[in-house]
Design a protein around this motif. Sequence first.
Motif, PDB file in Angstrom:
ATOM      1  N   LYS A  44      16.852  12.509 -47.908  1.00  0.00           N
ATOM      2  CA  LYS A  44      18.015  11.753 -47.458  1.00  0.00           C
ATOM      3  C   LYS A  44      18.244  10.552 -48.372  1.00  0.00           C
ATOM      4  O   LYS A  44      17.319  10.084 -49.049  1.00  0.00           O
ATOM      5  N   SER A  45      19.471  10.081 -48.405  1.00  0.00           N
ATOM      6  CA  SER A  45      19.813   8.922 -49.213  1.00  0.00           C
ATOM      7  C   SER A  45      19.247   7.658 -48.572  1.00  0.00           C
ATOM      8  O   SER A  45      19.306   7.491 -47.352  1.00  0.00           O
ATOM      9  N   GLU A 103      20.633   5.344 -45.800  1.00  0.00           N
ATOM     10  CA  GLU A 103      21.957   4.974 -46.303  1.00  0.00           C
ATOM     11  C   GLU A 103      22.887   4.639 -45.140  1.00  0.00           C
ATOM     12  O   GLU A 103      22.919   5.320 -44.133  1.00  0.00           O
ATOM     13  N   GLY A 104      23.622   3.538 -45.301  1.00  0.00           N
ATOM     14  CA  GLY A 104      24.564   3.129 -44.269  1.00  0.00           C
ATOM     15  C   GLY A 104      24.119   1.923 -43.482  1.00  0.00           C
ATOM     16  O   GLY A 104      24.837   1.443 -42.612  1.00  0.00           O
ATOM     17  N   GLY A 105      22.921   1.422 -43.764  1.00  0.00           N
ATOM     18  CA  GLY A 105      22.487   0.179 -43.145  1.00  0.00           C
ATOM     19  C   GLY A 105      21.768   0.312 -41.830  1.00  0.00           C
ATOM     20  O   GLY A 105      21.563  -0.678 -41.123  1.00  0.00           O
ATOM     21  N   ASP A 158      21.389  -1.865 -51.168  1.00  0.00           N
ATOM     22  CA  ASP A 158      21.738  -1.382 -52.507  1.00  0.00           C
ATOM     23  C   ASP A 158      21.163   0.020 -52.694  1.00  0.00           C
ATOM     24  O   ASP A 158      20.123   0.374 -52.124  1.00  0.00           O
ATOM     25  N   ILE A 159      21.805   0.775 -53.533  1.00  0.00           N
ATOM     26  CA  ILE A 159      21.496   2.196 -53.684  1.00  0.00           C
ATOM     27  C   ILE A 159      20.139   2.434 -54.361  1.00  0.00           C
ATOM     28  O   ILE A 159      19.790   1.774 -55.336  1.00  0.00           O
ATOM     29  N   GLU A 165      28.190  13.634 -55.873  1.00  0.00           N
ATOM     30  CA  GLU A 165      27.411  13.306 -57.062  1.00  0.00           C
ATOM     31  C   GLU A 165      26.318  12.316 -56.674  1.00  0.00           C
ATOM     32  O   GLU A 165      26.509  11.455 -55.819  1.00  0.00           O
ATOM     33  N   SER A 166      25.152  12.450 -57.294  1.00  0.00           N
ATOM     34  CA  SER A 166      24.033  11.554 -57.003  1.00  0.00           C
ATOM     35  C   SER A 166      24.461  10.100 -57.207  1.00  0.00           C
ATOM     36  O   SER A 166      25.114   9.762 -58.183  1.00  0.00           O
ATOM     37  N   ARG A 167      24.106   9.244 -56.274  1.00  0.00           N
ATOM     38  CA  ARG A 167      24.480   7.845 -56.367  1.00  0.00           C
ATOM     39  C   ARG A 167      23.721   7.176 -57.511  1.00  0.00           C
ATOM     40  O   ARG A 167      22.593   7.527 -57.819  1.00  0.00           O
ATOM     41  N   LYS A 168      24.342   6.162 -58.122  1.00  0.00           N
ATOM     42  CA  LYS A 168      23.758   5.511 -59.283  1.00  0.00           C
ATOM     43  C   LYS A 168      23.534   4.026 -59.006  1.00  0.00           C
ATOM     44  O   LYS A 168      24.263   3.408 -58.234  1.00  0.00           O
ATOM     45  N   ASN A 169      22.533   3.459 -59.659  1.00  0.00           N
ATOM     46  CA  ASN A 169      22.279   2.018 -59.600  1.00  0.00           C
ATOM     47  C   ASN A 169      21.546   1.633 -60.875  1.00  0.00           C
ATOM     48  O   ASN A 169      20.368   1.946 -61.052  1.00  0.00           O
ATOM     49  N   SER A 170      22.236   0.944 -61.767  1.00  0.00           N
ATOM     50  CA  SER A 170      21.662   0.627 -63.079  1.00  0.00           C
ATOM     51  C   SER A 170      20.530  -0.387 -62.994  1.00  0.00           C
ATOM     52  O   SER A 170      19.750  -0.540 -63.940  1.00  0.00           O
ATOM     53  N   ASN A 171      20.397  -1.062 -61.848  1.00  0.00           N
ATOM     54  CA  ASN A 171      19.319  -2.038 -61.698  1.00  0.00           C
ATOM     55  C   ASN A 171      18.004  -1.393 -61.276  1.00  0.00           C
ATOM     56  O   ASN A 171      16.956  -2.037 -61.296  1.00  0.00           O
ATOM     57  N   VAL A 172      18.042  -0.121 -60.878  1.00  0.00           N
ATOM     58  CA  VAL A 172      16.851   0.579 -60.405  1.00  0.00           C
ATOM     59  C   VAL A 172      16.357   1.532 -61.488  1.00  0.00           C
ATOM     60  O   VAL A 172      17.138   2.261 -62.085  1.00  0.00           O
ATOM     61  N   SER A 173      15.045   1.519 -61.722  1.00  0.00           N
ATOM     62  CA  SER A 173      14.457   2.420 -62.715  1.00  0.00           C
ATOM     63  C   SER A 173      13.143   2.969 -62.191  1.00  0.00           C
ATOM     64  O   SER A 173      12.560   2.440 -61.240  1.00  0.00           O
ATOM     65  N   VAL A 174      12.666   4.035 -62.826  1.00  0.00           N
ATOM     66  CA  VAL A 174      11.397   4.641 -62.438  1.00  0.00           C
ATOM     67  C   VAL A 174      10.289   4.047 -63.301  1.00  0.00           C
ATOM     68  O   VAL A 174      10.379   4.045 -64.531  1.00  0.00           O
TER      69      VAL A 174
END
Length: 292
Positions: free
Chosen positions: A179-180, A272-274, A234-235, A44-53
């Motif tokens: 890629k993520s 993703e993964g640092g 962070d995602i 499932e697509s990763r989520k981050n509520s602090n990020v917006s478009v």
Amino acid sequence: MKNFKQWFLPTILFLGIVVSSCSSGGDGPGPNPEPDKPDPTPKESRKNSNVSVSSTDAPASYTTKILLEDYTGTWCGYCPRVAHAMEEAIAQNGNIIGIGVHDDSDMGFTHVKSMLQKYNISGFPTAVLNRSAKWLETFATLNPFLEKESDLGIALESSLNNTTVTGKIKIGFKADLTKSIDYVIYLVEDKVVANQVNYYNDVSSSPYYNKGNPIVGFEHANVLRKTITDVYGDIIPEDYTKTGNVIEADFSVELDTYVPENCYIVAFVLEEGGEEIINTQIVKVGSNQDFD
């Protein structure tokens, strides 16, 4: 950062890189764990509520900036060598951003032990380029990274109220990314004064010749003080990384006792993964840096 009139001889530099390093000491880092095997099932697509478009459109191109993370310590007599090499590289190209990740009692970074293990660092000094390769301390090895065209850029806004920094990171995309990716935000402090052990005091070709051992009042550049995000990122949701998009996220951090006029925000986007940084940006605390 300090400027010096004397230069290393190339042969001394090369030999020093090969044979001169300090142990990380203590419970030295072990080998990297074996990576997990890819999950064959769709995620499932990763989520981050602090990020917006954002409603704004992204620029059509971006300057590529690279990050050098210098793993260092005031106890390490060989570490001034990398500090000088980074200073020289940055003087040649302002798109190189250098920071010091300390493992010492003076300026030790909270997550340094984890980072040493993740990036398989057992000797100091070690400088890591874009979290993907150990830097050989020559400017020529940086050029391929500087010349690489980046599909994204970073803008930073920051304001200072007493000791509280609030700000916003903006990331623009000129192409779809398949890629993520994640983002990291650091607080660094420049011109931090602390005595530095110096094994080059008797090396006449070194800029640290006759500077003392230790060097009293050594000025340490861009010391990593805090990570405002997860240290490995962070995602950024995959759904947002599309051509023309600008995504944004707010951040805040306390300066504590750090000197405000010497503090900077460093932000970078990485896979993703640092590992494998895609682009980097820096801004002085209380200032803004637009896309460039």
